[in-house]
Design a protein around this motif. Structure first.
Motif, mmCIF file in Angstrom:
data_model
loop_
_atom_site.group_PDB
_atom_site.id
_atom_site.type_symbol
_atom_site.label_atom_id
_atom_site.label_comp_id
_atom_site.label_asym_id
_atom_site.label_seq_id
_atom_site.Cartn_x
_atom_site.Cartn_y
_atom_site.Cartn_z
ATOM 1 N N LEU A 8 0.849 -1.090 -0.046
ATOM 2 C CA LEU A 8 0.109 0.052 -0.060
ATOM 3 C C LEU A 8 0.877 1.258 -0.096
ATOM 4 C CD1 LEU A 8 -2.683 -0.996 2.567
ATOM 5 C CD2 LEU A 8 -2.548 -1.201 0.101
ATOM 6 N N TYR A 9 0.293 2.307 -0.267
ATOM 7 C CA TYR A 9 1.129 3.664 -0.645
ATOM 8 C C TYR A 9 0.455 4.778 0.363
ATOM 9 C CZ TYR A 9 2.726 0.877 -4.481
ATOM 10 O OH TYR A 9 3.001 -0.116 -5.120
ATOM 11 N N MET A 10 1.170 5.506 1.077
ATOM 12 C CA MET A 10 0.824 6.366 1.896
ATOM 13 C C MET A 10 1.158 7.853 1.197
ATOM 14 S SD MET A 10 1.789 5.327 5.686
ATOM 15 C CE MET A 10 3.459 5.106 5.354
ATOM 16 N N GLN A 13 -3.557 9.898 2.304
ATOM 17 C CA GLN A 13 -4.557 9.060 1.655
ATOM 18 C C GLN A 13 -3.642 7.548 1.615
ATOM 19 O OE1 GLN A 13 -5.603 10.609 -1.882
ATOM 20 N NE2 GLN A 13 -6.382 12.443 -0.910
ATOM 21 N N ILE A 14 -4.560 6.594 1.590
ATOM 22 C CA ILE A 14 -3.839 5.249 1.284
ATOM 23 C C ILE A 14 -4.268 4.653 0.056
ATOM 24 C CG2 ILE A 14 -3.643 2.878 2.351
ATOM 25 C CD1 ILE A 14 -3.702 3.807 5.237
ATOM 26 N N VAL A 29 -2.367 -1.070 9.601
ATOM 27 C CA VAL A 29 -3.388 -1.061 8.555
ATOM 28 C C VAL A 29 -4.026 -2.395 8.208
ATOM 29 C CG1 VAL A 29 -4.385 0.017 6.452
ATOM 30 C CG2 VAL A 29 -2.791 1.334 7.767
ATOM 31 N N TYR A 76 -6.924 1.969 10.872
ATOM 32 C CA TYR A 76 -5.491 2.092 10.731
ATOM 33 C C TYR A 76 -5.086 2.561 12.392
ATOM 34 C CZ TYR A 76 -7.397 7.134 11.350
ATOM 35 O OH TYR A 76 -7.829 8.223 11.744
#
Length: 574
Positions: A380-382, A421-422, A465, A472
């Motif tokens: 996942l990307y923050m 955002q994720i 998460v 989260y």
């Protein structure tokens, strides 16, 4: 009333005799006087609905040793045993429990188990008798309280189903099956490596690993965390055929890495771990029946193999042929493959499905179209966690560590005035999770909502998460992390050695001394004396809750510099 003049009396009252014989007096210690037993209910009807409720309480007055001089106290030498029976004279089966207090409470499940063990008839009223037996020693006659009578209607206990519990002994919804209700539970499970669980029988008995020996695949039902640990699987994720035998007190896990289809349909099947199904997509030239065989080579893990190093080639398990055979509308599982006939409804793209999710009914079928399982995302990307408003990137990652719960973890150096955002895909700005409810420390996620997830004050944070629970949680890191397990033998206690922060954010570095390879490898812990936040790793990469680092086994004794980069999940030893 009997007068005790044997060795027990001499031990207990020797001091009293010496003191009193100066005046020519003697003190006599007499047999115990029975207490009174009382029940909170005279009639109890049990069901699954009240299995967790307290349905019956028993209380009693203390049984006392009688002494001839009221000014002299007596030590507590009495053992109390609560007895239950369906015979008024307790001449038939008796269930006993050693008691140390003056009362006992039964939940519906507890009392139903007592009824089952006494051979009571389910779903009708049975008369039960309770009494308290008290003794002062093995060589003394017991004394009994009054008998209380309770009418109990038990419910039927289904011993054909074994319920899989998680590490906190909560129901997972997974089950194993004992067709003969004889304590031998089997079935297929799709699990991640090192998955932990307990098994609960229909009578409430919970089984786990034997904690006394600590030997994998040996079982215990002791209700003691030191004597009963959770079961654990080998380190290989995927499909397992599980056999838990409570009468033999052993269990086994047969790992099945692949299945091959031969016949009118041919190919390698794909395992859908979440749904415990194997699938193969193929093109059918025409509708009608097709004949095929499904087979593979499994790896059996049991008490003879253990689970240590089972995620490597050092412990591959016992090579075991496996296959399915058709039996009526269902499948049976064994060491050889037999003919299986399935119907293809329409020509074109189809999917062969071997459904193993129901331990009572394994089946093969063909469905129209493709139903290959969607692969689980590894990353996942923050977005926006460490940049300003105009420079968001996909450089900050959360990495999968718990496939069952879609759990992702990682560390970031937070500097986010606008929140973050994720994202679920690199370069995809539209498919993102934002704030459901919560604050900067913890909350819920929602897909495509309006508000960003609020960020905490700047600093280094650990993120956890779950896309399954849509939650989260953030935890601030300190100026040190810790190393544990270096140079340790099997029976030695691990100690936490600090590793201080370096000048680069997220990097911790310090000297370590290697004198010998660790018996259990070593790991990185984020907080002092906290075993929950832990990284393992190999080949220079770190994995949250992963297997221990074994580099020390290949390094000569000496002093080295260990550098850990939590943001990029890497480490070096130089």
């Amino acid at each position: 009333m009997k007068t005790i003049t044997n060795f027990l009396f001499l031990l207990v009252a020797a001091v009293c005799f010496v003191a009193c014989e100066k005046d020519g007096d003697k003190i006599y210690l007499n047999s115990i006087e029975a207490g009174d037993l009382m029940a909170s209910e005279s009639e109890v009807v049990l069901s699954q609905d009240n299995s967790k409720d307290i349905v019956l309480s028993l209380a009693w007055t203390r049984d006392n040793l009688a002494v001839s001089d009221p000014n002299v106290s007596t030590p507590d030498l009495i053992t109390m045993t609560l007895q239950a029976s369906t015979a008024s004279d307790f001449s038939s089966a008796v269930v006993e429990s050693l008691e140390t207090s003056l009362s006992k409470v039964y939940t519906g499940a507890n009392l139903n188990t007592v009824a089952k063990n006494l051979g009571a008839t389910p779903d009708v009223a049975n008369t039960f008798y309770f009494r308290l037996m008290s003794k002062t020693g093995s060589n003394m006659e017991p004394v009994y309280s009054n008998t209380v009578t309770v009418s109990i209607t038990p419910y039927t206990i289904d011993m054909s189903v074994g319920y899989v519990l998680d590490t906190k002994q909560a129901d997972t919804g997974l089950t194993l099956y004992s067709a003969a209700s004889n304590g031998d539970y089997v079935g297929f499970m799709g699990v991640s490596g090192w998955y932990n669980y307990y098994l609960k029988e229909g009578d409430g008995t919970i089984w786990g690993n034997d904690g006394v020996t600590g030997t994998a695949f040996l079982m215990s039902s002791e209700n003691d965390s030191d004597k009963r640990w959770n079961f654990w699987f080998p380190g290989r994720s995927g499909c397992y055929y599980v056999d838990v035998n409570t009468s033999k007190k052993v269990w086994s896990a047969l790992y099945i890495p692949s299945l091959t289809v031969a016949g009118d349909v041919a190919g390698e099947m794909t395992f859908d771990r979440a749904n415990v199904k194997w699938t193969l997509t193929f093109n059918a030239a025409q509708a009608g029946n097709v004949n095929l065989k499904v087979s593979g080579i499994g790896r059996l893990y049991d008490y003879s193999t253990g689970t240590e190093k089972s995620d490597t080639d050092e412990n591959p398990g016992i090579e075991t042929p496996v296959g399915f055979v058709q039996s009526g509308e269902n499948l049976t599982f064994g060491g050889q493959a037999g003919d299986i006939t399935v119907n293809v409804a329409t020509a074109g793209e189809c999917t062969l499905v071997i459904d193993l999710s129901n331990p009572k009914q394994w089946k093969a079928e063909v469905t129209s179209g493709s139903s290959e399982p969607e692969p689980v995302r590894e990353t996942l990307y923050m977005l926006g966690i460490s940049e300003g408003e105009d420079s968001w990137t996909f450089d900050n990652h959360l990495r999968l560590y718990d496939e069952d719960n879609l759990g992702y973890a990682g560390v970031a150096d937070v500097n986010s005035p606008w929140g973050y955002q994720i994202a679920i895909e690199d370069g995809n700005w539209g498919d993102v999770y934002k704030l459901g409810e919560g604050d900067a420390n913890a909350g819920t996620l929602a897909f495509g909502t309006e508000n960003n997830i609020p960020a905490p004050d700047g600093g280094l944070y650990f993120f956890d998460v779950s896309l399954k629970a849509l939650t989260y949680k953030l935890t601030a890191l300190g100026s040190e992390i810790y190393v544990a397990g270096l140079n340790k033998l099997e029976d030695e206690t691990w100690t936490f050695e600090p590793l201080p922060a370096a000048t680069t954010a997220g990097v911790f570095s310090g000297s370590i001394t290697i004198t010998q390879p660790s018996a259990w490898s070593f790991k990185i812990y984020l907080f002092d004396n906290n075993w929950d936040y832990v990284y393992g790793g190999n080949g220079g990469k770190l994995y949250y809750k992963g297997n221990g680092i074994t580099d020390d086994a290949t390094l000569a004794p000496g002093t080295y510099t260990l550098a850990v980069d939590l943001i990029h999940a890497t480490y070096t030893i130089e």
